[in-house]
Structures are given as C-alpha cells and as structure tokens.
Design a protein around this motif. Structure first.
Motif, PDB file in Angstrom:
ATOM      1  N   UNK A  13       0.829  -1.203   0.000  1.00 29.01           N
ATOM      2  CA  UNK A  13       0.000   0.000   0.000  1.00 29.01           C
ATOM      3  C   UNK A  13       0.866   1.257   0.000  1.00 29.01           C
ATOM      4  N   UNK A  14       1.881   1.280   0.856  1.00 28.59           N
ATOM      5  CA  UNK A  14       2.784   2.429   0.911  1.00 28.59           C
ATOM      6  C   UNK A  14       3.502   2.617  -0.418  1.00 28.59           C
ATOM      7  N   UNK A  15       3.935   1.523  -1.006  1.00 30.66           N
ATOM      8  CA  UNK A  15       4.631   1.583  -2.283  1.00 30.66           C
ATOM      9  C   UNK A  15       3.716   2.142  -3.370  1.00 30.66           C
ATOM     10  N   UNK A  16       2.496   1.663  -3.435  1.00 36.19           N
ATOM     11  CA  UNK A  16       1.532   2.141  -4.433  1.00 36.19           C
ATOM     12  C   UNK A  16       1.249   3.633  -4.248  1.00 36.19           C
ATOM     13  N   UNK A  17       1.018   4.048  -3.016  1.00 35.76           N
ATOM     14  CA  UNK A  17       0.743   5.461  -2.736  1.00 35.76           C
ATOM     15  C   UNK A  17       1.926   6.324  -3.143  1.00 35.76           C
ATOM     16  N   UNK A  18       3.134   5.866  -2.827  1.00 37.57           N
ATOM     17  CA  UNK A  18       4.322   6.645  -3.188  1.00 37.57           C
ATOM     18  C   UNK A  18       4.520   6.705  -4.697  1.00 37.57           C
ATOM     19  N   UNK A  19       4.240   5.633  -5.403  1.00 42.50           N
ATOM     20  CA  UNK A  19       4.357   5.656  -6.867  1.00 42.50           C
ATOM     21  C   UNK A  19       3.393   6.683  -7.453  1.00 42.50           C
ATOM     22  N   UNK A  20       2.171   6.695  -6.962  1.00 46.08           N
ATOM     23  CA  UNK A  20       1.186   7.676  -7.431  1.00 46.08           C
ATOM     24  C   UNK A  20       1.663   9.097  -7.129  1.00 46.08           C
ATOM     25  N   UNK A  21       2.175   9.306  -5.916  1.00 52.01           N
ATOM     26  CA  UNK A  21       2.645  10.637  -5.538  1.00 52.01           C
ATOM     27  C   UNK A  21       3.886  11.054  -6.321  1.00 52.01           C
ATOM     28  N   UNK A  22       4.800  10.120  -6.578  1.00 51.91           N
ATOM     29  CA  UNK A  22       5.981  10.437  -7.393  1.00 51.91           C
ATOM     30  C   UNK A  22       5.555  10.866  -8.789  1.00 51.91           C
ATOM     31  N   UNK A  23       4.626  10.121  -9.389  1.00 54.64           N
ATOM     32  CA  UNK A  23       4.142  10.452 -10.736  1.00 54.64           C
ATOM     33  C   UNK A  23       3.455  11.820 -10.740  1.00 54.64           C
ATOM     34  N   UNK A  24       2.577  12.027  -9.784  1.00 60.21           N
ATOM     35  CA  UNK A  24       1.836  13.288  -9.719  1.00 60.21           C
ATOM     36  C   UNK A  24       2.768  14.473  -9.518  1.00 60.21           C
ATOM     37  N   UNK A  25       3.730  14.344  -8.621  1.00 60.73           N
ATOM     38  CA  UNK A  25       4.641  15.466  -8.356  1.00 60.73           C
ATOM     39  C   UNK A  25       5.524  15.756  -9.571  1.00 60.73           C
ATOM     40  N   UNK A  26       5.907  14.717 -10.289  1.00 58.43           N
ATOM     41  CA  UNK A  26       6.741  14.907 -11.487  1.00 58.43           C
ATOM     42  C   UNK A  26       5.962  15.656 -12.570  1.00 58.43           C
TER      43      UNK A  26
END
Length: 101
Positions: A13-26
């Motif tokens: 769950x943490x990994x998925x959330x961070x992937x989404x946040x990394x993509x969004x911030x980029x």
C-alpha cells in the motif's frame, strides 16, 4: 505469520501510494514550469524520464528504509532519511537524464 502478511500488505500500500505521488509530483513540476500549458514535446520527455524517476526514487527510498517506519511514530531522524533519499535520488536522476537520455 499473519503479522508478516499485514506488513507485506502495508508495504505494498505504501509503495503504491508513493508511486502515485511520485508520478503526480513529477507531472505537476512540468505543469508549474510551463505555467500549466505543456508543449507537445513535454509529453515525450515525461514518457521517457518517468520510469527512470520511479525506479531511482523507489530504490533509494528502500536503501534509506523510508518505507519501514510508522508515520505516527515519525521522528527527526526519519525526516533526515527522507531528505537524504530525495536529495540523492534527485542527483542520480539528473545525472542519468543528462548523460544517458
């Protein structure tokens, strides 16, 4: 045994959330750079560089054990680890993009 399953589920769950946040911030960084109007070539740049960003950030976050803690118990040392991991991964990403892409 069930505790290990919950830890793995939490990690995913943490990994998925961070992937989404990394993509969004980029993508948001590109939008801010171009005042909300992305030139057509930006889509190709994002398409090429986003996988590099994700792999490097996730790897460095695992190296600095950012995913291992509980946020309710976060301390200054956790914030320092996050700062180090973001800084190091940003430098690595910049070098990869500059020299390889």
């Amino acid at each position: 045994m069930t505790e290990n399953i919950f830890k793995n589920k939490r990690l995913l769950q943490d990994l998925f959330i961070n992937i989404v946040l990394f993509c969004a911030s980029y993508i948001i960084a590109f939008l801010v750079t171009y005042y909300g109007k992305l030139p057509p070539e930006s889509f190709r740049i994002i398409q090429i560089t986003l996988p590099v960003v994700l792999v490097v950030r996730i790897t460095i976050f695992f190296v600095f054990q950012v995913f291992s803690g509980q946020w309710r118990d976060a301390s200054i040392s956790d914030m320092v680890a996050i700062g180090k991991s973001v800084t190091l991964s940003s430098v690595i990403i910049a070098l990869i993009i500059y020299f390889c892409l």
